[in-house]
Design an enzyme around this catalytic site. Sequence first.
Site, PDB file in Angstrom:
ATOM      1  N   HIS A 206       0.804  -1.227   0.000  1.00 13.67           N
ATOM      2  CA  HIS A 206       0.000   0.000   0.000  1.00 13.67           C
ATOM      3  C   HIS A 206       0.835   1.274   0.000  1.00 13.67           C
ATOM      4  CE1 HIS A 206       0.952  -0.207   4.254  1.00 13.67           C
ATOM      5  NE2 HIS A 206       0.555   1.043   4.382  1.00 13.67           N
TER       6      HIS A 206
HETATM    7  N1  UDP Z   1      -3.752  -5.328   9.030  1.00 12.21           N
HETATM    8  C1  UDP Z   1      -5.011  -5.889   9.182  1.00 12.21           C
HETATM    9  N2  UDP Z   1      -5.673  -6.304   8.058  1.00 12.21           N
HETATM   10  C2  UDP Z   1      -5.143  -6.224   6.807  1.00 12.21           C
HETATM   11  C3  UDP Z   1      -3.838  -5.656   6.681  1.00 12.21           C
HETATM   12  C4  UDP Z   1      -3.175  -5.212   7.803  1.00 12.21           C
HETATM   13  O1  UDP Z   1      -5.508  -6.018  10.292  1.00 12.21           O
HETATM   14  O2  UDP Z   1      -5.811  -6.619   5.834  1.00 12.21           O
HETATM   15  C5  UDP Z   1      -3.067  -4.835  10.235  1.00 12.21           C
HETATM   16  C6  UDP Z   1      -1.719  -5.453  10.528  1.00 12.21           C
HETATM   17  O3  UDP Z   1      -1.686  -5.795  11.876  1.00 12.21           O
HETATM   18  C7  UDP Z   1      -0.732  -4.357  10.240  1.00 12.21           C
HETATM   19  C8  UDP Z   1      -1.527  -3.125  10.546  1.00 12.21           C
HETATM   20  O4  UDP Z   1      -2.844  -3.451  10.108  1.00 12.21           O
HETATM   21  O5  UDP Z   1       0.393  -4.401  11.035  1.00 12.21           O
HETATM   22  C9  UDP Z   1      -1.017  -1.854   9.924  1.00 12.21           C
HETATM   23  O6  UDP Z   1      -1.215  -1.908   8.622  1.00 12.21           O
HETATM   24  P1  UDP Z   1      -0.648  -1.114   7.415  1.00 12.21           P
HETATM   25  O7  UDP Z   1       0.182  -2.074   6.673  1.00 12.21           O
HETATM   26  O8  UDP Z   1      -1.856  -0.526   6.778  1.00 12.21           O
HETATM   27  O9  UDP Z   1       0.189   0.145   7.955  1.00 12.21           O
HETATM   28  P2  UDP Z   1       1.722   0.415   8.205  1.00 12.21           P
HETATM   29  O10 UDP Z   1       2.131  -0.420   9.356  1.00 12.21           O
HETATM   30  O11 UDP Z   1       2.484   0.124   6.966  1.00 12.21           O
HETATM   31  O12 UDP Z   1       1.770   1.872   8.541  1.00 12.21           O
END
Ligand code: UDP
Length: 367
Positions: A206
């Site tokens: 993403h």
């Molecule tokens: N996550 C979730 N469902 C999904 C994808 C991610 O619950 O379909 C959770 C997962 O625990 C991840 C968190 O959302 O660590 C944060 O996600 P994201 O990758 O959007 O953000 P980033 O950590 O890259 O800022």
Amino acid sequence: MIKVLSVVGARPNFIKIAPLHREFLKYSGVKNYMCHTGQHFDDKMSKVFFDELKMPRPDFWLGVGGGSHAIQTAGIITGFEKVVTELKPDLVVVLGDVNSTMSAALVASKAGIPIAHIESGLRSNDRTMPEEINRMVTDVLSDYLFVSEKSGIENLRKEGISEDKIFFVGNIMIDSLVEHLPDIEKSEIISHLGIAGKKYCLCTFHRPSNVDSADRLKSLTGLLNELSEKLPVVFPVHPRTRQTLERTGGGMHANSNLIFTEPLGYLDFLHLVKNAELIITDSGGIQAEATFLQVQCITARDNTESMATVDIGTNQLIGTDVEKNKKAAFDIISGNKKQGHIPELWDGRTAERIVGILSERYGFQLR
Ligand code: UDP
């Protein structure tokens, strides 16, 4: 009564605030209010996390929604200033690196309210990432910099932040993971997806650099197509990624081994992380969760803000070259696995340390 105002806006924030909110409830003389900016607002990106992580509804809702960086940031600043003026908090808590984090920190600092930044000090050293700008601005404005891994201490020192503001407390996402492991184990998502008993690969993308360009996303989905000839590939699609896929077709071939899903709830998603043969991702949080669960993880980026996951954990920073990612994935599938350890203070007690430090400063007491 000490009034704390915590600001959340996007999916990773909800996972980080849950253990902190619960920890504040163990103390008297303090109340944690929550302000949801509405950066992520729908059931799958927001409500499911409040339900599954057993959080109350937010006290304040700004409803900023999507939009360009400027529209979102301006909306949060305008809305949050009103909340701050009304509540007059003693402390503002911001988490991670999203636009809500930086925007709320700007408002709080100009209103003269101390700021605590949770997951402070992480740096990808890549200023083309919007998140990197958010991290740097937030850290420079914050009074309590709660650091999740040792690289964060070094980064803040290099930027001239004074030692007395830096607190090494561990990774608060791991608190949520530890607390909810029994429920994570119970998820039936693997059989719902029809892959019970099979090894599978879990993928998420993403970051703007991977999903905003149709060509880049096409090369990543091409990789998933190839991988799905070897094993099932589960791909929960982030709304940002979906936009590009819908606009461009995304180069995906219909294939029963390549399973697209909506964004998943926390318990189902972590169940998939825990049991995956390998993960390919550009997410910050997932690199950390894979490290804690000692699951093989490939980061399809040129840099990471969490070097502990690479230096200590099971994460491999492979870069954006698709052929290199393919080779790394096939290596893992053929049994060549990276040994990993759990970084220091990733033990499920980070919220306890943070609120402990704040209780000494503000003079509130355990019940
Ligand atoms: N996550 C979730 N469902 C999904 C994808 C991610 O619950 O379909 C959770 C997962 O625990 C991840 C968190 O959302 O660590 C944060 O996600 P994201 O990758 O959007 O953000 P980033 O950590 O890259 O800022």
